[in-house]
Design a protein around this motif. Sequence first.
Motif, PDB file in Angstrom:
ATOM      1  N   LYS A   1      -1.729 -11.923  -1.083  1.00 17.46           N
ATOM      2  CA  LYS A   1      -2.821 -12.759  -0.495  1.00 17.46           C
ATOM      3  C   LYS A   1      -2.661 -13.169   0.672  1.00 17.46           C
ATOM      4  O   LYS A   1      -3.291 -13.697   1.767  1.00 17.46           O
TER       5      LYS A   1
ATOM      6  N   HIS B   1      -9.928  -9.798   8.536  1.00  9.88           N
ATOM      7  CA  HIS B   1      -9.845 -10.258   7.430  1.00  9.88           C
ATOM      8  C   HIS B   1      -9.214 -11.973   7.117  1.00  9.88           C
ATOM      9  O   HIS B   1      -9.784 -12.840   6.466  1.00  9.88           O
TER      10      HIS B   1
ATOM     11  N   LYS C   1      -8.807  -5.274   2.100  1.00  9.52           N
ATOM     12  CA  LYS C   1      -9.287  -6.090   0.901  1.00  9.52           C
ATOM     13  C   LYS C   1      -8.643  -5.965  -0.342  1.00  9.52           C
ATOM     14  O   LYS C   1      -8.721  -6.671  -1.137  1.00  9.52           O
ATOM     15  N   GLU C   2      -8.100  -4.511  -0.589  1.00  6.82           N
ATOM     16  CA  GLU C   2      -7.533  -4.094  -1.809  1.00  6.82           C
ATOM     17  C   GLU C   2      -5.958  -4.450  -1.657  1.00  6.82           C
ATOM     18  O   GLU C   2      -5.411  -4.318  -2.979  1.00  6.82           O
ATOM     19  N   ILE C   3      -5.459  -4.910  -0.889  1.00  6.04           N
ATOM     20  CA  ILE C   3      -3.993  -5.342  -0.601  1.00  6.04           C
ATOM     21  C   ILE C   3      -3.802  -6.485  -1.800  1.00  6.04           C
ATOM     22  O   ILE C   3      -4.343  -7.439  -1.784  1.00  6.04           O
ATOM     23  N   PRO C   4      -2.885  -6.229  -2.492  1.00  6.15           N
ATOM     24  CA  PRO C   4      -2.702  -7.137  -3.692  1.00  6.15           C
ATOM     25  C   PRO C   4      -2.109  -8.544  -3.255  1.00  6.15           C
ATOM     26  O   PRO C   4      -2.327  -9.401  -3.778  1.00  6.15           O
TER      27      PRO C   4
ATOM     28  N   ALA D   1     -11.689  -1.676   4.118  1.00  6.96           N
ATOM     29  CA  ALA D   1     -11.572  -1.714   2.594  1.00  6.96           C
ATOM     30  C   ALA D   1     -10.093  -1.603   2.004  1.00  6.96           C
ATOM     31  O   ALA D   1      -9.959  -2.415   0.922  1.00  6.96           O
ATOM     32  N   ILE D   2      -9.280  -0.924   2.639  1.00  5.15           N
ATOM     33  CA  ILE D   2      -7.647  -0.954   2.307  1.00  5.15           C
ATOM     34  C   ILE D   2      -7.314  -2.416   2.339  1.00  5.15           C
ATOM     35  O   ILE D   2      -6.577  -2.917   1.510  1.00  5.15           O
TER      36      ILE D   2
ATOM     37  N   ILE E   1       0.982  -1.233  -0.062  1.00  2.04           N
ATOM     38  CA  ILE E   1       0.024  -0.198  -0.024  1.00  2.04           C
ATOM     39  C   ILE E   1       0.983   1.130  -0.079  1.00  2.04           C
ATOM     40  O   ILE E   1       1.979   1.093   0.513  1.00  2.04           O
TER      41      ILE E   1
ATOM     42  N   VAL F   1      -1.950   6.220   2.394  1.00  2.00           N
ATOM     43  CA  VAL F   1      -2.931   5.627   2.789  1.00  2.00           C
ATOM     44  C   VAL F   1      -3.304   5.813   4.191  1.00  2.00           C
ATOM     45  O   VAL F   1      -4.289   6.240   4.762  1.00  2.00           O
TER      46      VAL F   1
ATOM     47  N   ARG G   1     -13.169   2.120   6.158  1.00  2.00           N
ATOM     48  CA  ARG G   1     -12.036   2.388   5.210  1.00  2.00           C
ATOM     49  C   ARG G   1     -10.663   1.489   5.472  1.00  2.00           C
ATOM     50  O   ARG G   1     -10.182   1.055   4.713  1.00  2.00           O
TER      51      ARG G   1
END
Length: 285
Positions: free
Chosen positions: A89, A139, A84-87, A81-82, A58, A62, A78
């Motif tokens: 895995k 998560h 979940k968007e982490i590339p 959401a951040i 990230i 951010v 937020r």
Amino acid sequence: MVDRPELRGTKGSAVWSARSLLKTTLECDMVAARLLWLSDKQAAAAQYVCALCRYMGIEPHVISDLAATHDIREMSARAGAIVKEIPRKFAKSEDVLQALEALEETVSAQLASMGSEPNILGAKHGLAVYLLQHAFATHKQSPDIAYQTMLTVITSLRALNLHYLANDCVTLIMDHHMSQHDARIQVARAAVCALTESDFIRARELLQTYNFQFEEPWSRFMAHVVDKAINADIRWMSERAMIEWQSVVRDSMHNDCQVYEIVQDALTAYLEPYTWYVPKKVVVC
């Protein structure tokens, strides 16, 4: 591909993978931050953030953007959401553990770098990292770690005398962690803390949120006390409050003895200046 021994992993069995490079880069960055801490704590705190963001995938801004969020629930959403968007895995448990350890060390540096004169901006940056850690653990389906993260941030904020931020964090416990065995204790402590700090609006909002889903005799009575305090009903606080509390304790079929003890001790201390005669404490359990 040409096999170059100098690029092999630590076991010498394979060429460096992207995962290995990220892991080793994080370790090197963390060592550099620890060394920098000895001479410049502010710069080291920034170095920790850069190392964490590089590992998580990230951008550093951010965290600053997250810290600028005013509402605790919005900040938590937020952060989720951040995450979940982490590339990356983080499929392996050891990678998840390393990420959690990096988050914990980073937030500890953020708060410690403020020294004896904490500022709200620095505290909000620390809170932002804590909420990223909470969101990441959630998560990755680690509810116990996520809950422990919330307890840690609450303790840290109280140590900085930022009680209102700590009390706000208890809202997230009500949202996500009421199945934990001592969650009600955290809510009770936050309610009495807000009351004793004369933060009546936050105390009322916290109790209203709790009572909407989990109303119990103690929380209903505490909400009544807060309303009386807001209305400056001195007569009720001096003559009726502790007597009515005794009735609540006697009539309640409760299992959370510690919750009732916390509330009773706080009420006794808070109402003492208004009370000429303090009735003998009723035995809670």
